[in-house]
Structure formats: structure tokens, C-alpha cells
Design a protein around this motif. Structure first.
Motif, PDB file in Angstrom:
ATOM      1  N   ARG A   1     110.447  64.377  46.748  1.00  0.00           N
ATOM      2  CA  ARG A   1     109.240  63.791  46.164  1.00  0.00           C
ATOM      3  C   ARG A   1     108.625  62.824  47.147  1.00  0.00           C
ATOM      4  O   ARG A   1     109.263  62.375  48.101  1.00  0.00           O
ATOM      5  N   VAL A   2     107.359  62.517  46.905  1.00  0.00           N
ATOM      6  CA  VAL A   2     106.596  61.599  47.743  1.00  0.00           C
ATOM      7  C   VAL A   2     106.154  60.425  46.881  1.00  0.00           C
ATOM      8  O   VAL A   2     105.691  60.620  45.747  1.00  0.00           O
ATOM      9  N   GLN A   3     106.292  59.228  47.407  1.00  0.00           N
ATOM     10  CA  GLN A   3     105.804  58.045  46.706  1.00  0.00           C
ATOM     11  C   GLN A   3     104.709  57.395  47.540  1.00  0.00           C
ATOM     12  O   GLN A   3     104.912  57.058  48.709  1.00  0.00           O
ATOM     13  N   ILE A   4     103.542  57.244  46.931  1.00  0.00           N
ATOM     14  CA  ILE A   4     102.394  56.659  47.616  1.00  0.00           C
ATOM     15  C   ILE A   4     102.015  55.361  46.928  1.00  0.00           C
ATOM     16  O   ILE A   4     101.730  55.342  45.727  1.00  0.00           O
ATOM     17  N   ASP A   5     102.034  54.274  47.698  1.00  0.00           N
ATOM     18  CA  ASP A   5     101.592  52.983  47.191  1.00  0.00           C
ATOM     19  C   ASP A   5     100.224  52.695  47.776  1.00  0.00           C
ATOM     20  O   ASP A   5     100.092  52.400  48.973  1.00  0.00           O
TER      21      ASP A   5
END
Length: 826
Positions: free
Chosen positions: A204-208
């Protein structure tokens, strides 16, 4: 950020995979060529065993289905039975074509209810508890073991047998509770995907995407979490970020160690384009992972926005006040239950946006990622919650599931800019699943969930609805306010809301409104409501949802007409425009939905509070919302499903027009009735109401806006001046509804009349349809014209029939013994 991973129960191999959605270019929806069995089997061998030589026997009997599929597509609203809760099996053959040498083979579940077991041939490879999570099963080793057995491969033509057991049996140690006011569905009711990924891949990718308060600068941080069962230590990631218009604004490549998580990119963004309800600007992040000549691409969308719940004040988005104009959604639809297709989801959300919605609470569980993506695209802010709903608090397994689902919901939907609230529960003050109901323990667990949510994502806020003894724990609280339905009168709404707002730091009003039976109308919708006490509060009390006993209330004593509900909604919307401290409110719900706790409703087993029916047919209430919230010019005369009005000759009758246009003219039977200006505080219909004389028989009413952009509406109806006696007979007629591939569709309509043939326009008796012959009733839809048992609307009832190019006889009877059953030949 601490990452909390729930590992799947993998029987073959030692690899584990987080529950987050796998992102890959090699993913196929497994929709066709499935067989389904309602019930259980003796063992997994029964699902894959060959038939005896020369025998045509197949026990048990499997039925062809297409995914998504729900056990309870029709029985959830069958008026004569409880809906099925138990096991069900699905099986198919997989054609495995993995393009990656040494790659992994995954099954990506977008949701399956409620307990799931996965088998490759006779080997159990994964299991999962929770009907609303996205989760992934790695079937690589099991497939390899199967294809290494030539006789098995030969028997199945080179394909791999996949069997899946779903189970929605009642289990008090699972969430949600079976006391909940919605069905706990079973089946593969969301899409199932076959995915291939390289030996090391992006999990998964987490974008802040953090926007500062002055809205001029933003920071962007991109992290990736990897699935790496082979323990590979070195890969290359290529990261591209595109603006909403598709322009590349960042382009970087770096070596990463794919163990756990890795930071891929940090950057400052000057003058970012902002995501909002009116201009939902979406950026795109593309990550291509390279290793050993293989690559995998992950694509995520995100947005920059800043929101704030002002203490005892309004909601702000990107620095400006935004009144949250909301509704709610259940994953439920006529004819399919929870198994909605992507096309059906888009149609529903588009209809919602056209009504003017800018906020939605997804009740009472995390929903399909398709819905979240549509909210991103359409500009609809989201409150999403886990299904800790009613019943009290269970034990260790129960609590572990709630924590796991909360973590998974946040991880899975983290990048959606539409999401602003993580919901921790609903009506947790509702006891009775367990002998013990300990408020202290519920408070302690609510604190655990609140802290867990902020550990996983501190950029959003937490909320619950209706649990007064926990309202100080969460960031945003919604009390129970049902003015004019479960308690009080609807003019109590503003005072009740102001009182509740003062009790908490951040107030939001989720759930208001009431039930109305589509196509039922009233000349006097306030009859029988004179005994309701005003000014005594507006919360829902124990037993208020019952149709019997207790204090006087509209939910029990009212007529459930659309005529009453348009007035209740109209008043609420009028008042909300004057409440400058209000964050917002969400009408409950957008669409009628099935529920096991309301068998005696006018449409049995259906919660009828929606502004559209269960098949998306708008009720009159839909247009009231449009008149306040929609931007596109609209005009709607009340009563398009009211074919016969009634009253005395020469009696003045009120005509309501719902419109967002500044001025509207009304014409009745060719006679102008004058032009009126819209004023939201001139109740009802924002000043667009006229008292007019109608003529006995046919009437034509035209409403048209005045100005450059003219919109108009025309309504035709009969005005009945005769009085009627008690219902004595049923009169039936058949109308043609057009053709479908399965045959011609006809509508059978009936009207209760007195002995002289005068329509009984206040009759609310139950009407029941039956059929013998070649055709089939289009029933168990959970709609006013799609149930074989339904309460009459102004003495009428109707149902569609698929004639299947044959002959049939439809029977129609009512619950009055003296009224004879009628038969209609098709």
C-alpha cells in the motif's frame, strides 16, 4: 507512525500480507463463471470431487451466478420469512497466467460477508472475519502445489479450482450486532480480483498531503509499504506526481530497501490547487517499482485541503465556512442486496450530488473503495465508520475485530481527500446482546479506539453518534435529534439542536427525518398529531421506533405520507440556513434500505426514510432538498405520484412548488395564479405556495420560472369531490411498461373503492399479489411497486409482472375479509 498489521491465516507457506489493498496493473475482476450453493457441504472434497463415471448426479445442486453476489438479494425484503443467515459456497476455475517469474498470485477481496474461508483445490489457504474489510489472500504456494500434480491438472483442464465459503450466521461476538437496523448480509457482495505481483511488490501507499492554514504552501510525503516474502533487499522506485490537469510536477527515482515501509518522496508544493466540494481537484501519484527486470505500478489520487471544526461553531473548509449538507448511505439496492455493481454505485452517488449533497456518512460500516473514489471525484466529504453498532460490548475476539477493522479502514482509505472523520461506533448506548451492559467498559474501549485512530491518522477527527456517556471522548459528537418524528414536533428542531451543541466542543447532527411511504399523499398530513407534546426534547427513546405503545409521536400516529415528510424536511432546511453556528447535518438516509427489525412497515422489512426508493426512484422529498441545495435551476410541483386529490367543490387547495429559482409563476387550468418570489424563511416551499380552486375531474397545473433561464414543470391530476364509504371492492387494470430481454413487462394496478365505485383515497390496507402461469411477479425489490405485500397508498397498489411471453393470472387480495379477491389475466 506505528503500523498495525493484521496477518491472514495462511495455511501454506510462511508469507504474510497486510490487509491493505494491493495495487497492480495485473488485476482482473472475477465476475463470471461462478457456481453458488446456499448452505454448507460435508467437507471441501464435495466442492471439487468428480461425478461418478457414467453418472449425471450432482449432489448438492450448485447454481450459476455472477459476482458480486449476495445471499440475500431478495429474501431480505421477502414479507413472509426471515432472511437467510448461514453459510454459502462459491466455486470457479482459475486460469492462472502469472506474467512474473517467481511472482505472487493474490486474491484481492473488496469485501465478503461475514466470515470467509478460501480453498485452492482441497487446501485451505486463508480466512477472514469481518464483512466490510478489503483484504488479500496469497494463494501462490497452494497453486504451485496443485499444478505439480498432473492428474489434478488434467481433470480440471489445466485450470485451478477455487472454492470460497462465506458465512453470515448470527454471532454475538462479531460486529455489527444483529440488533442493528440493517441486514448483516452474506456473500461475495463486492468485487473479487485475481492479481499478479512480482516477488517484491507494493502493498500500500500512504500519501500525506498537508496544506498550511494560509493555503499557499503544502508539503507532500509519500511512503510505501511492501510485500516481500522473498526478503529482497534492494529495489528501485520511480515516482511521478501529476497536477489535476495531468502536468508532471515531480519526477524522482531512488533505490529503496523494501522491508516494511520506506519513504519515497518529500517535497514542498507552492500554490497547490485545492480540493473542495465545488472543485474537487485531484493530484495523481504514480509509483513504478523495478526489480530483476520486472516492474509493478501503483497509482493513487490525493488532494490538498484544510478543514476545521470550530469549537461550538461552524465547519470550515480551506478557510471558509461550509455548511455540511449531508445524507447517509447503506450498501443496499433493490434486487441485489449488498451486491451493487460499479455502475449502480455511480448512478446513486451522481443522483446524490445532483440533489446538492456535499457530505455523507457511510453507515454503519466501511464501504467499497469505489464509493470513496466517487466522493473524491464528486466533492463529497466523508464520515466513514466501523460497524460497532448496538448491542453492548463483547469479549476479546469482539474487541480485536473492532480494532482490526478500524486500523484497516484507515490504512485502506487514508489517501482519499474526501474523508475527514473516522467513526468509532453508532448507538453504543443500545444494550441486549449480552447479560452485562457496563458503561464504564464501553467508555474504556471507546477511548482505546479513539487513541488508535489518532495513532494511525492524526490528520482527521473521530466521531460517534448517540452514546451520551461517551460524548466527551471523541472529537465530534452527534446526539439523537428526531424532531417531528420519534419525539416532539419539527418546530422544536432549532432549540433542541442549540441545546445539544452547547454540551460538546464539536457538534454535528447526523440522522434526522422520518419515514414516508412512496406514493402516499394526504390533504391533511397533520391529522392525529395533536396529542404530541412540544418542547420536551427531540431525542429518540427506547421503543420509539415501534409502531405500538408509548407516547404520541409522528412515527406511530402519523400517516407516513410524503405530504408530511416534505413539510418536516422543508422546516429543517429553512432553519439550518439561519443557524450560523451549525457545522452541518446529515439526513437519514438517502435511499430506503432493508432491515430485519421492521417487518410491519408499509413495505415490509424496509426502512422507508430515504428520499429515493430502494431502486433510486426519487420521492417528492428529493426535490425539497434540491430546492435548497442544488445549483442547477430546477422546479418541481409537489404531487407527481398523486393522481387523485380530493376535497369539497370550490374548496381552496394548497399547491406547493419546490424550486431554487428566484421567481415562479403558477398557472392552474390555464388561469394565471400570480408570480411569487422565493424566500427560504417563508414556509412552506420557500414562499412558493398558492391556494387555488380546483375543478372536479381533470386539472392541469404549470409552474415556470421567470428570468433568462426558464425551467418549467407540468402536473396533471384528478380532483375528486365525491365522498366515499368503507372499502368494499378492488378494481384492477393492466398497463404496458415496455419490453425487456426476458419478455414484456406489464403493470397491474389496483384501487380500493366503496360499494358505489368511489375510490377510497384514505385506505391504508395491506394488498397482496400472487401469480399462476408462465410469468413472474417482479417482487422482493423493497419498493412501493416491487413487493407482493404492500400497504395501499391512497387506496392504490401496483406491481410489475414479467409475462415471459406467456399467459398468467394475477390475484389481488386485501386484508379486509369482506373484500373479494380479484383475478387479472395477462
Amino acid at each position: 507512525m506505528k503500523r498495525l498489521i493484521y496477518t491472514l491465516c495462511l495455511i501454506i507457506g510462511c508469507a504474510t500480507l497486510s490487509e491493505a489493498k494491493v495495487l497492480t496493473g495485473h488485476k482482473t475482476r472475477l465476475t463470471d463463471n461462478w457456481l453458488y450453493l446456499r448452505g454448507d457441504i460435508g467437507n471441501i472434497w464435495e466442492a471439487v470431487r468428480p461425478a461418478a463415471p457414467g453418472s449425471s448426479e450432482c449432489v448438492p445442486l450448485w447454481t450459476p451466478v455472477t459476482l458480486p453476489h449476495c445471499f440475500n438479494a431478495t429474501d431480505a425484503v421477502d414479507p413472509d420469512m426471515n432472511y437467510y443467515q448461514g453459510p454459502g459456497w462459491y466455486k470457479t476455475l482459475l486460469d492462472i497466467q502469472n506474467p512474473y517469474p517467481n511472482g505472487r498470485i493474490l486474491l484481492d477481496f473488496e469485501g465478503a460477508g461475514q466470515k470467509t474461508e478460501v480453498y485452492i483445490y482441497t487446501t485451505r489457504v486463508a480466512s477472514h472475519i469481518g464483512g466490510y474489510d478489503e483484504w488479500t489472500a496469497d494463494i501462490t504456494e497452494a497453486v504451485q502445489a496443485f499444478v505439480s500434480t498432473p492428474e489434478c491438472v488434467q481433470r480440471f483442464g489445466g485450470k485451478v479450482p477455487l472454492s470460497i465459503r462465506c458465512d453470515n450466521s448470527r454471532d454475538a461476538e462479531m460486529i455489527p450486532s444483529d440488533l442493528s437496523d440493517f441486514n448483516v448480509y452474506g456473500g461475495l457482495y463486492r468485487y473479487l480480483n485475481l492479481a499478479y505481483v512480482p516477488e517484491v511488490s507494493i502493498d500500500r501507499v500512504q500519501i500525506d498531503a498537508v496544506l498550511d492554514k494560509n493555503l499557499k504552501k503544502a508539503t507532500l510525503a509519500v511512503q510505501a509499504f511492501f510485500y516481500n516474502p522473498s526478503d529482497i533487499r534492494k529495489t528501485t522506485a520511480h515516482i511521478i506526481v501529476k497536477s489535476p490537469s495531468g502536468k508532471i510536477i515531480l519526477n524522482e527515482e531512488k533505490e529503496v530497501m523494501p522491508l516494511g515501509k520506506a519513504s519515497l518522496l518529500t517535497a514542498n508544493i507552492q500554490k497547490p490547487e485545492l480540493w473542495s466540494d465545488e472543485d474537487p481537484a485531484l493530484y495523481t501519484c504514480e509509483i513504478t517499482l523495478h526489480h530483476n527486470g520486472q516492474e509493478q505500478k501503483a497509482i493513487e489520487r490525493f488532494g490538498f485541503r484544510h478543514f476545521e471544526f470550530v469549537e461550538k461553531g461552524p465547519f470550515r473548509l480551506n478557510g471558509s465556512r461550509l455548511l455540511l449538507r449531508g445524507t447517509h448511505r447503506h450498501e443496499d439496492h433493490a434486487g441485489v442486496g449488498a451486491a451493487m455493481t460499479e455502475e449502480q454505485m455511480r448512478a446513486e452517488m451522481t443522483l446524490m450530488k445532483e440533489m446538492g449533497v456535499n457530505f455523507i456518512r457511510l453507515g454503519h460500516y466501511q464501504q467499497s473503495d469505489i464509493i470513496l473514489s466517487l466522493c473524491d471525484e464528486l466533492g463529497i466529504l466523508v464520515w466513514e465508520e466501523i460497524p460497532w453498532c448496538r448491542g453492548g460490548l463483547g469479549g476479546e475476539q469482539y474487541q480485536a475485530q473492532a480494532k482490526r477493522m478500524l486500523t484497516n479502514m484507515i490504512h485502506t482509505h487514508y489517501n482519499h481527500p474526501a474523508v475527514i472523520i473516522w467513526g468509532l461506533g453508532n448507538e453504543n448506548d443500545w444494550p441486549n446482546d449480552f447479560p452485562e451492559f457496563d458503561k464504564g467498559k464501553i467508555r474504556s474501549f471507546m477511548k482505546e479506539l479513539h487513541e488508535l485512530a489518532h495513532q494511525s491518522d492524526d490528520s482527521r477527527v473521530t466521531a460517534i453518534r448517540r452514546c451520551d456517556f461517551c460524548k466527551d471522548i471523541v472529537d465530534v459528537y452527534s446526539p439523537s435529534i428526531w424532531a417531528g418524528w420519534y419525539r416532539g414536533i419539527f418546530t422544536d428542531y432549532k432549540n433542541a439542536s442549540f441545546h445539544e451543541m452547547q454540551q460538546v466542543k464539536h457538534f454535528f447532527h447526523a440522522e434526522w427525518g422520518g419515514d414516508c411511504h412512496a406514493r402516499r399523499h394526504a390533504e391533511d398530513p397533520f391529522i392525529n398529531l395533536d396529542k404530541i407534546e412540544a418542547g420536551k426534547g427531540a431525542d429518540e427513546r427506547a421503543g420509539d421506533a415501534s409502531l405500538y405503545g408509548g407516547n404520541a409521536r409522528a412515527s406511530k400516529d402519523g400517516d407516513w405520507s410524503e405530504s408530511y415528510m416534505v413539510r418536516l424536511i422543508d422546516w429543517h432546511l429553512k432553519e439550518q440556513e439561519t443557524m450560523d453556528w451549525l457545522t452541518g447535518a446529515a439526513y437519514w438516509p438517502f435511499k430506503d434500505f432493508s432491515t430485519p427489525v421492521r417487518p410491519e412497515n408499509p413495505v415490509p422489512y424496509v426502512n422507508q426514510k430515504g428520499v429515493v426508493e430502494r431502486d433510486l426512484t426519487p420521492k417528492e422529498t428529493y426535490y425539497v432538498f434540491q430546492s435548497y441545495w442544488a445549483k442547477k435551476p430546477m422546479i418541481h410541483i409537489y404531487g407527481h405520484t398523486w393522481p387523485i386529490r380530493w376535497g369539497k367543490p370550490e374548496e381552496m387547495k394548497e399547491i406547493l412548488v419546490y424550486s431554487n429559482c428566484p421567481q415562479v409563476e403558477l398557472i392552474v387550468n390555464g388561469v394565471p395564479q400570480g408570480i411569487k418570489k422565493r424566500n427560504s424563511q417563508d414556509y412552506p416551499a420557500a414562499g412558493l405556495h398558492w391556494n387555488c380552486k380546483l375543478q372536479a375531474g381533470e386539472n392541469t397545473v404549470i409552474a415556470l420560472s421567470k428570468g433568462k433561464a426558464v425551467v418549467a414543470d407540468t402536473l396533471r391530476f384528478v380532483y375528486e369531490t365525491r365522498t366515499w364509504g368503507k372499502p368494499a371492492q378492488l378494481q384492477a387494470k393492466v398497463t404496458h411498461c415496455g419490453g425487456e430481454s426476458s419478455g414484456d413487462i406489464s403493470m397491474v394496478e389496483v384501487q380500493l373503492t366503496d360499494a358505489k365505485g368511489v375510490p377510497c383515497l384514505d385506505a391504508v390496507n395491506y394488498i397482496e399479489f400472487g401469480l399462476a402461469g408462465d410469468g413472474q411477479l417482479i417482487e422482493n425489490q423493497g419498493t412501493s411497486t416491487g413487493s407482493r405485500k404492500v400497504q395501499a397508498y391512497n387506496g392504490r397498489a401496483a406491481i410489475r409482472v414479467d409475462k415471459r411471453k406467456g399467459e398468467s393470472v394475477v390475484s389481488v387480495r386485501c386484508d379486509i375479509p369482506e373484500v373479494k379477491t380479484v383475478f387479472v389475466r395477462l
